[in-house]
Design a protein around this motif. Structure first.
Motif, PDB file in Angstrom:
ATOM      1  N   SER A 376      57.470   3.573 -88.426  1.00  0.00           N
ATOM      2  CA  SER A 376      58.512   2.632 -88.465  1.00  0.00           C
ATOM      3  C   SER A 376      59.865   2.846 -88.827  1.00  0.00           C
ATOM      4  O   SER A 376      60.848   2.430 -88.385  1.00  0.00           O
ATOM      5  CB  SER A 376      57.779   1.653 -89.415  1.00  0.00           C
ATOM      6  OG  SER A 376      58.662   0.186 -89.526  1.00  0.00           O
ATOM      7  N   SER A 377      59.792   3.640 -89.975  1.00  0.00           N
ATOM      8  CA  SER A 377      61.203   3.853 -90.594  1.00  0.00           C
ATOM      9  C   SER A 377      61.847   4.982 -89.565  1.00  0.00           C
ATOM     10  O   SER A 377      63.226   4.875 -89.523  1.00  0.00           O
ATOM     11  CB  SER A 377      60.932   4.814 -91.900  1.00  0.00           C
ATOM     12  OG  SER A 377      62.082   5.383 -92.459  1.00  0.00           O
ATOM     13  N   ALA A 378      61.131   5.784 -88.986  1.00  0.00           N
ATOM     14  CA  ALA A 378      61.940   6.811 -88.024  1.00  0.00           C
ATOM     15  C   ALA A 378      62.327   6.086 -87.090  1.00  0.00           C
ATOM     16  O   ALA A 378      63.413   6.317 -86.386  1.00  0.00           O
ATOM     17  CB  ALA A 378      60.753   7.799 -87.575  1.00  0.00           C
ATOM     18  N   VAL A 379      61.613   4.985 -86.251  1.00  0.00           N
ATOM     19  CA  VAL A 379      62.112   4.172 -85.028  1.00  0.00           C
ATOM     20  C   VAL A 379      63.327   3.363 -85.732  1.00  0.00           C
ATOM     21  O   VAL A 379      64.325   3.077 -84.836  1.00  0.00           O
ATOM     22  CB  VAL A 379      61.069   3.515 -84.433  1.00  0.00           C
ATOM     23  CG1 VAL A 379      61.625   2.403 -83.618  1.00  0.00           C
ATOM     24  CG2 VAL A 379      60.022   4.463 -83.979  1.00  0.00           C
ATOM     25  N   ALA A 380      63.156   2.950 -86.826  1.00  0.00           N
ATOM     26  CA  ALA A 380      64.295   1.836 -87.182  1.00  0.00           C
ATOM     27  C   ALA A 380      65.576   2.583 -87.519  1.00  0.00           C
ATOM     28  O   ALA A 380      66.638   2.139 -87.264  1.00  0.00           O
ATOM     29  CB  ALA A 380      63.687   1.172 -88.424  1.00  0.00           C
ATOM     30  N   ALA A 386      64.983  -0.492 -80.544  1.00  0.00           N
ATOM     31  CA  ALA A 386      63.610  -0.361 -80.451  1.00  0.00           C
ATOM     32  C   ALA A 386      62.956  -0.895 -81.743  1.00  0.00           C
ATOM     33  O   ALA A 386      63.528  -0.756 -83.016  1.00  0.00           O
ATOM     34  CB  ALA A 386      63.245   0.983 -80.022  1.00  0.00           C
ATOM     35  N   TRP A 387      61.623  -1.337 -81.645  1.00  0.00           N
ATOM     36  CA  TRP A 387      61.017  -1.915 -83.020  1.00  0.00           C
ATOM     37  C   TRP A 387      59.673  -1.820 -82.767  1.00  0.00           C
ATOM     38  O   TRP A 387      59.215  -1.577 -81.770  1.00  0.00           O
ATOM     39  CB  TRP A 387      61.503  -3.090 -83.076  1.00  0.00           C
ATOM     40  CG  TRP A 387      61.045  -4.296 -82.185  1.00  0.00           C
ATOM     41  CD1 TRP A 387      59.994  -5.037 -82.210  1.00  0.00           C
ATOM     42  CD2 TRP A 387      61.875  -4.538 -81.069  1.00  0.00           C
ATOM     43  NE1 TRP A 387      60.008  -5.831 -81.071  1.00  0.00           N
ATOM     44  CE2 TRP A 387      61.105  -5.484 -80.251  1.00  0.00           C
ATOM     45  CE3 TRP A 387      63.109  -4.132 -80.419  1.00  0.00           C
ATOM     46  CZ2 TRP A 387      61.736  -6.150 -79.057  1.00  0.00           C
ATOM     47  CZ3 TRP A 387      63.825  -4.908 -79.412  1.00  0.00           C
ATOM     48  CH2 TRP A 387      62.831  -5.762 -78.843  1.00  0.00           C
ATOM     49  N   LEU A 388      58.585  -1.789 -83.767  1.00  0.00           N
ATOM     50  CA  LEU A 388      57.277  -1.904 -83.734  1.00  0.00           C
ATOM     51  C   LEU A 388      56.716  -3.336 -83.980  1.00  0.00           C
ATOM     52  O   LEU A 388      57.448  -4.123 -84.475  1.00  0.00           O
ATOM     53  CB  LEU A 388      56.932  -0.869 -85.127  1.00  0.00           C
ATOM     54  CG  LEU A 388      56.354   0.225 -84.772  1.00  0.00           C
ATOM     55  CD1 LEU A 388      57.605   0.956 -84.393  1.00  0.00           C
ATOM     56  CD2 LEU A 388      55.832   0.868 -85.932  1.00  0.00           C
ATOM     57  N   GLY A 405      66.746  -2.374 -71.534  1.00  0.00           N
ATOM     58  CA  GLY A 405      66.976  -1.101 -72.015  1.00  0.00           C
ATOM     59  C   GLY A 405      66.102  -0.162 -70.904  1.00  0.00           C
ATOM     60  O   GLY A 405      66.116  -0.545 -69.713  1.00  0.00           O
ATOM     61  N   PRO A 406      66.028   1.110 -71.358  1.00  0.00           N
ATOM     62  CA  PRO A 406      65.409   1.997 -70.316  1.00  0.00           C
ATOM     63  C   PRO A 406      63.992   1.576 -69.727  1.00  0.00           C
ATOM     64  O   PRO A 406      63.204   1.000 -70.421  1.00  0.00           O
ATOM     65  CB  PRO A 406      65.312   3.230 -71.294  1.00  0.00           C
ATOM     66  CG  PRO A 406      65.102   2.754 -72.359  1.00  0.00           C
ATOM     67  CD  PRO A 406      66.198   1.537 -72.515  1.00  0.00           C
ATOM     68  N   GLY A 407      63.654   1.942 -68.492  1.00  0.00           N
ATOM     69  CA  GLY A 407      62.471   1.590 -68.035  1.00  0.00           C
ATOM     70  C   GLY A 407      61.248   2.602 -68.524  1.00  0.00           C
ATOM     71  O   GLY A 407      61.493   3.806 -69.097  1.00  0.00           O
ATOM     72  N   VAL A 461      63.245  11.704 -77.911  1.00  0.00           N
ATOM     73  CA  VAL A 461      63.145  11.122 -76.412  1.00  0.00           C
ATOM     74  C   VAL A 461      63.838   9.751 -76.411  1.00  0.00           C
ATOM     75  O   VAL A 461      64.574   9.557 -75.543  1.00  0.00           O
ATOM     76  CB  VAL A 461      61.825  11.253 -76.181  1.00  0.00           C
ATOM     77  CG1 VAL A 461      61.337  10.230 -75.078  1.00  0.00           C
ATOM     78  CG2 VAL A 461      61.116  12.587 -75.860  1.00  0.00           C
ATOM     79  N   LEU A 462      63.355   9.050 -77.447  1.00  0.00           N
ATOM     80  CA  LEU A 462      63.876   7.480 -77.239  1.00  0.00           C
ATOM     81  C   LEU A 462      65.332   7.348 -77.378  1.00  0.00           C
ATOM     82  O   LEU A 462      66.060   6.759 -77.129  1.00  0.00           O
ATOM     83  CB  LEU A 462      63.064   6.552 -78.371  1.00  0.00           C
ATOM     84  CG  LEU A 462      61.634   6.333 -78.075  1.00  0.00           C
ATOM     85  CD1 LEU A 462      61.094   5.772 -79.165  1.00  0.00           C
ATOM     86  CD2 LEU A 462      61.467   5.640 -76.829  1.00  0.00           C
TER      87      LEU A 462
END
Length: 468
Positions: A376-380, A386-388, A405-407, A461-462
């Motif tokens: 969660s922290s890494a994505v935020a 993007a979010w969880l 956003g991207p497909g 990647v994201l």
């Protein structure tokens, strides 16, 4: 392995040891190159520190320091009784050499959902339980047995499920199976034999559920899911397969109101509910939600498995079924494979009785809780946009983003270039789209030493896809 054998192992390294300074760093660099190039394969055993020191004319402390550093970096591991070995993956950024097909995963980083960290399997506790069972096992246990399973395991499961999951059952109402896939197949077979034509499933859900049900000749009816779980107003047919604790793959928990509505539907339609409690032990909050089965033991077939708690390779699952279903499913089990492996059942029973299973689950629960927080922290931090979503529970989380956003296809292709295995949400839908995009991320899958690298690969990647 004896110390004399460890000292006798040779190790070829290209090092320049004329300079006395920096010898430990040279040894670290040489070993790292040998591992990253694939010359030292995963699992390769290294000589003892004493042996390397003697061969290279180094102080033993210099070699010990180099080994400790590579262990900290995730290149090596110290295995009690077996010395120092090369690990299967490491934290380095260099891409691992692809193994031959069929030997192991072709991916450097694996975040596929639905799997536990199998390196956490409680080997020592399993060995102790195995030894006890082998000392005490009666000869009759090695003969053909009850298709419902060994009585020792059914008793241990009845005690465990009542204590930890709130399941209301008795040993004679438990049936042991080879994994949940077989369990669902047995239920579908009985439903078809009774002339029941339609089974409701959550949408999205694990695609294999739909395949198993359709293989039995039944129709699948998709029912929508939102942040409160399955929508009961969409239910049809004579049965429903649900994941109420941590909906797979969306991650929602079925609310109390919807639990009651689901049971009310079953009563009115004279239907059966199949509760897949696949990762109910891994709820991270202090107040854990119990099994739906307790609301209507006469309407709910409860299913659990060791595939998420211990390892999929054990192929052990169980059903707690209403009384009038016992003989029907037992008869189908007898035709399918007579009974599950007796010794494995008895070892699991001993592990449950000894408390080893509970200790293992608690240990995994804490590690997975930390991993989800890290995800969660890494994505935020690293992926704006993007979010969880979903409850803080289980072995996976869903990463979502705006349809602008991207497909999903673009993200999966980028993941392949990064040698990252991850699942797109699109493959779980049973109805035609468009559907919101997402990634189903199995944060429990990698071994501990590989999680940081896998997480970094996901963020890269994201990040690239969102920046494009």
């Amino acid at each position: 392995m004896s110390s004399s054998i460890m000292r006798s192992l040779d190790l070829q390294l290209e090092l320049d040891l004329k300079e006395r300074r920096g010898r430990s760093q040279q040894l670290v660099a040489g070993l790292r190159r040998a591992i990253e190039s694939g010359r030292l394969l995963p699992g390769a055993r290294l000589p003892s520190t004493r042996g390397v020191a003697a061969d290279l004319g180094l102080a033993r402390g210099t070699v010990t320091s180099a080994y400790h550093r590579l262990i900290a970096e995730g290149y090596l591991e110290s295995v009690q009784g077996s010395g120092t070995r090369v690990v299967a993956a490491h934290h380095g950024e260099a891409r691992a050499r692809r193994p031959p097909p069929g030997t192991c995963s072709p991916w450097q980083w694996n975040l596929r959902p639905g799997l536990p960290d199998v390196t956490m399997f409680p080997r020592a506790a399993w060995v102790r339980s195995t030894q006890r069972v082998l000392r005490l096992v009666p000869a009759e246990a090695l003969d053909y047995g009850d298709p419902r399973g060994r009585p020792e395991l059914r008793q241990a499961l009845a005690d465990y499920l009542g204590r930890t999951r709130g399941v209301v059952t008795r040993p004679e109402r438990i049936i042991v199976c080879h994994g949940f896939t077989q369990a669902l197949g047995l239920i579908a077979t009985v439903l078809a034999e009774q002339g029941m034509g339609t089974v409701s499933v959550e949408d999205p859900c694990y695609p294999l559920f739909r395949n198993v049900i359709e293989t039995a000749g039944l129709n699948v009816h998709p029912v929508g899911v939102d942040e409160r779980g399955l929508r009961p107003e969409g239910l049809r047919g004579q049965a429903a397969v649900v994941t109420p604790i941590h909906q797979y793959p969306m991650g929602a928990t079925l609310t109390p109101a919807r639990r009651k509505a689901l049971v009310a539907w079953a009563e009115e339609a004279d239907a059966v509910i199949v509760e897949d409690d696949y990762d109910g032990e891994f709820q991270f909050g202090r107040q854990r939600v119990g099994a739906l089965q307790a609301l209507a033991p006469h309407r709910v077939i409860y299913a659990g498995t060791t595939s998420k708690t211990l390892a999929p390779g054990l192929r052990l699952a169980w059903l707690a079924v209403p009384g009038d279903w016992v003989e029907r499913i037992a008869a189908a089990k007898r035709i399918a494979d007579q009974h599950s492996a007796a010794l494995t059942q008895m070892v699991l029973a001993d592990l449950l009785r000894s408390g080893g299973y509970d200790r293992h689950v608690r240990r995994c629960r804490e590690r997975y809780r930390i991993r989800r927080e890290q995800l969660s922290s890494a994505v935020a931090r690293g992926v704006p946009g993007a979010w969880l979503i979903g409850e803080e529970a289980g072995l996976h989380a869903l990463v979502r983003w705006s349809p602008d956003g991207p497909g999903e296809r673009e993200v999966i292709q980028a993941a392949r270039r990064e040698s990252l295995a991850v699942a797109a949400l699109g493959g779980y839908w049973g109805t035609p789209g468009p559907h919101p995009p997402g990634l189903v991320v199995g944060y429990a899958t990698p071994p501990q030493h590989g999680y940081a690298g896998a997480l970094g690969a996901l963020v890269r990647v994201l990040g690239r896809c969102f920046a494009a």
